[in-house]
Design a protein around this motif. Structure first.
Motif, PDB file in Angstrom:
ATOM      1  N   GLN A 107       0.825  -1.213   0.000  1.00 42.79           N
ATOM      2  CA  GLN A 107       0.000   0.000   0.000  1.00 42.79           C
ATOM      3  C   GLN A 107       0.858   1.261   0.000  1.00 42.79           C
ATOM      4  N   GLY A 108       1.841   1.331  -0.858  1.00 41.27           N
ATOM      5  CA  GLY A 108       2.836   2.397  -0.853  1.00 41.27           C
ATOM      6  C   GLY A 108       2.303   3.805  -0.702  1.00 41.27           C
ATOM      7  N   PHE A 109       1.399   4.224  -1.586  1.00 43.73           N
ATOM      8  CA  PHE A 109       0.914   5.602  -1.591  1.00 43.73           C
ATOM      9  C   PHE A 109       0.246   5.971  -0.268  1.00 43.73           C
ATOM     10  N   TRP A 110      -0.677   5.148   0.181  1.00 43.97           N
ATOM     11  CA  TRP A 110      -1.405   5.442   1.413  1.00 43.97           C
ATOM     12  C   TRP A 110      -0.523   5.270   2.644  1.00 43.97           C
ATOM     13  N   PHE A 111       0.427   4.371   2.554  1.00 45.40           N
ATOM     14  CA  PHE A 111       1.357   4.196   3.658  1.00 45.40           C
ATOM     15  C   PHE A 111       2.202   5.457   3.847  1.00 45.40           C
ATOM     16  N   VAL A 112       2.705   6.023   2.756  1.00 40.10           N
ATOM     17  CA  VAL A 112       3.515   7.249   2.834  1.00 40.10           C
ATOM     18  C   VAL A 112       2.679   8.399   3.388  1.00 40.10           C
ATOM     19  N   ILE A 113       1.442   8.528   2.942  1.00 39.65           N
ATOM     20  CA  ILE A 113       0.571   9.591   3.467  1.00 39.65           C
ATOM     21  C   ILE A 113       0.376   9.416   4.972  1.00 39.65           C
ATOM     22  N   THR A 114       0.081   8.199   5.392  1.00 40.14           N
ATOM     23  CA  THR A 114      -0.154   7.950   6.812  1.00 40.14           C
ATOM     24  C   THR A 114       1.071   8.277   7.648  1.00 40.14           C
ATOM     25  N   VAL A 115       2.234   7.786   7.231  1.00 43.33           N
ATOM     26  CA  VAL A 115       3.459   8.026   7.992  1.00 43.33           C
ATOM     27  C   VAL A 115       3.830   9.506   7.963  1.00 43.33           C
ATOM     28  N   GLY A 116       3.500  10.195   6.871  1.00 41.62           N
ATOM     29  CA  GLY A 116       3.799  11.623   6.774  1.00 41.62           C
ATOM     30  C   GLY A 116       2.950  12.495   7.676  1.00 41.62           C
ATOM     31  N   ILE A 117       1.796  11.994   8.083  1.00 39.21           N
ATOM     32  CA  ILE A 117       0.898  12.776   8.938  1.00 39.21           C
ATOM     33  C   ILE A 117       1.105  12.456  10.411  1.00 39.21           C
ATOM     34  N   VAL A 118       1.186  11.182  10.721  1.00 41.73           N
ATOM     35  CA  VAL A 118       1.245  10.777  12.132  1.00 41.73           C
ATOM     36  C   VAL A 118       2.671  10.886  12.674  1.00 41.73           C
ATOM     37  N   PRO A 119       2.817  10.901  13.998  1.00 41.59           N
ATOM     38  CA  PRO A 119       4.151  11.077  14.587  1.00 41.59           C
ATOM     39  C   PRO A 119       5.001   9.804  14.601  1.00 41.59           C
ATOM     40  N   ILE A 120       5.264   9.274  13.407  1.00 38.75           N
ATOM     41  CA  ILE A 120       6.179   8.151  13.221  1.00 38.75           C
ATOM     42  C   ILE A 120       7.345   8.720  12.427  1.00 38.75           C
ATOM     43  N   PRO A 121       8.579   8.332  12.725  1.00 39.59           N
ATOM     44  CA  PRO A 121       9.693   8.905  11.955  1.00 39.59           C
ATOM     45  C   PRO A 121       9.516   8.699  10.454  1.00 39.59           C
ATOM     46  N   PHE A 122       9.454   9.795   9.717  1.00 39.44           N
ATOM     47  CA  PHE A 122       9.232   9.770   8.279  1.00 39.44           C
ATOM     48  C   PHE A 122      10.417   9.144   7.543  1.00 39.44           C
ATOM     49  N   GLN A 123      11.588   9.147   8.192  1.00 44.29           N
ATOM     50  CA  GLN A 123      12.780   8.567   7.580  1.00 44.29           C
ATOM     51  C   GLN A 123      12.554   7.108   7.194  1.00 44.29           C
ATOM     52  N   ILE A 124      11.771   6.401   7.981  1.00 44.45           N
ATOM     53  CA  ILE A 124      11.497   4.992   7.717  1.00 44.45           C
ATOM     54  C   ILE A 124      10.794   4.831   6.370  1.00 44.45           C
ATOM     55  N   ALA A 125       9.787   5.663   6.115  1.00 45.18           N
ATOM     56  CA  ALA A 125       9.054   5.584   4.848  1.00 45.18           C
ATOM     57  C   ALA A 125       9.941   5.981   3.674  1.00 45.18           C
ATOM     58  N   MET A 126      10.785   6.993   3.859  1.00 47.33           N
ATOM     59  CA  MET A 126      11.667   7.437   2.777  1.00 47.33           C
ATOM     60  C   MET A 126      12.619   6.314   2.370  1.00 47.33           C
ATOM     61  N   LEU A 127      13.269   5.718   3.359  1.00 49.77           N
ATOM     62  CA  LEU A 127      14.226   4.647   3.078  1.00 49.77           C
ATOM     63  C   LEU A 127      13.539   3.436   2.448  1.00 49.77           C
ATOM     64  N   ALA A 128      12.385   3.079   2.989  1.00 49.93           N
ATOM     65  CA  ALA A 128      11.660   1.920   2.458  1.00 49.93           C
ATOM     66  C   ALA A 128      11.200   2.175   1.027  1.00 49.93           C
ATOM     67  N   ALA A 129      10.739   3.383   0.740  1.00 49.24           N
ATOM     68  CA  ALA A 129      10.301   3.710  -0.621  1.00 49.24           C
ATOM     69  C   ALA A 129      11.463   3.587  -1.597  1.00 49.24           C
ATOM     70  N   GLY A 130      12.609   4.117  -1.224  1.00 51.63           N
ATOM     71  CA  GLY A 130      13.783   4.001  -2.088  1.00 51.63           C
ATOM     72  C   GLY A 130      14.282   2.579  -2.206  1.00 51.63           C
ATOM     73  N   ALA A 131      14.360   1.883  -1.078  1.00 51.76           N
ATOM     74  CA  ALA A 131      14.887   0.506  -1.074  1.00 51.76           C
ATOM     75  C   ALA A 131      14.008  -0.441  -1.875  1.00 51.76           C
ATOM     76  N   THR A 132      12.694  -0.214  -1.889  1.00 56.43           N
ATOM     77  CA  THR A 132      11.788  -1.082  -2.649  1.00 56.43           C
ATOM     78  C   THR A 132      11.590  -0.586  -4.081  1.00 56.43           C
ATOM     79  N   LYS A 133      12.266   0.514  -4.417  1.00 53.72           N
ATOM     80  CA  LYS A 133      12.175   1.103  -5.767  1.00 53.72           C
ATOM     81  C   LYS A 133      10.737   1.520  -6.083  1.00 53.72           C
ATOM     82  N   TYR A 134      10.031   1.992  -5.049  1.00 52.98           N
ATOM     83  CA  TYR A 134       8.662   2.478  -5.238  1.00 52.98           C
ATOM     84  C   TYR A 134       8.685   3.673  -6.185  1.00 52.98           C
ATOM     85  N   SER A 135       7.628   3.910  -6.904  1.00 50.17           N
ATOM     86  CA  SER A 135       7.545   5.016  -7.858  1.00 50.17           C
ATOM     87  C   SER A 135       7.917   6.343  -7.194  1.00 50.17           C
ATOM     88  N   LEU A 136       8.935   6.994  -7.733  1.00 52.38           N
ATOM     89  CA  LEU A 136       9.375   8.281  -7.173  1.00 52.38           C
ATOM     90  C   LEU A 136       8.270   9.321  -7.259  1.00 52.38           C
TER      91      LEU A 136
END
Length: 194
Positions: A107-136
């Motif tokens: 659920q890449g798109f919605w996962f990034v939105i969720t992590v970007g809003i809530v108080p979870i370190p956004f760095q985790i989503a950034m690294l995971a998006a890059g590491a999984t080669k998710y659409s930039l």
């Protein structure tokens, strides 16, 4: 007492400085990639003091965060194989990161939105998006939506409540985070049904 007075003077100089907007952009960039201190602690008092620049401050904070997200994505995309273990141990743990990677894939798109809003370190989503080669492009759009909700939401609170904004945000922070998290999770769940 002289230190307090000096700090107050420096803060006042920054608030009315021609470098204020670029300073907010740089601070937002660093907050999104390495600094674990929420930018809101600086933004709300600054927005209260400079209501004439309220929307521009929110925009520049969003731009800084998107630039930071792009940088974090690049690290995950290009350097994850070389530095992945260190990055995971610095910002997370292997089990948590594995779960994040799977959520990115599912659920890449919605996962990034969720992590970007809530108080979870956004760095985790950034690294995971890059590491999984998710659409930039999708990653940047989701980051922009999430951080716009966060920073323009603060601007709306300051616009509506003025000098009471800082007090109201502190008083209702937990309720606001629960509401935003619930909203993001509901949207995420709805996207799975469509």
């Amino acid at each position: 007492m002289p230190i307090r007075k000096t700090l107050k003077q420096k803060t006042h100089q920054f608030i009315y400085s021609k470098h204020m907007l670029s300073g907010i952009t740089i601070a937002s960039f660093f907050e999104s990639i390495i600094v674990p201190i929420p930018l809101e602690a600086v933004l709300v008092p600054l927005m209260q003091a400079r209501r004439d620049r309220l929307w521009v401050i929110a925009l520049m904070a969003t731009v800084g965060c998107i630039l930071g997200a792009l940088c974090g994505y690049g690290v995950g995309y290009y350097l994850f194989d070389a530095f992945g273990d260190w990055l995971i141990n610095t910002f997370s743990n292997p089990e948590q990161f594995s779960n994040v990677q799977q959520k990115m894939l599912d659920q890449g798109f919605w996962f990034v939105i969720t992590v970007g809003i809530v108080p979870i370190p956004f760095q985790i989503a950034m690294l995971a998006a890059g590491a999984t080669k998710y659409s930039l492009m999708l990653f940047l759009i989701a980051s922009a939506i999430a951080r716009s909700i966060r920073y323009f939401g603060l601007a709306i609170v300051v616009y509506c409540t003025g000098n009471q904004a800082e007090y109201l945000i502190k008083k209702n922070k937990v309720k606001a985070m629960i509401f935003l998290t619930t909203l993001a999770l509901c949207l995420w769940g709805l996207s799975l049904l469509l």
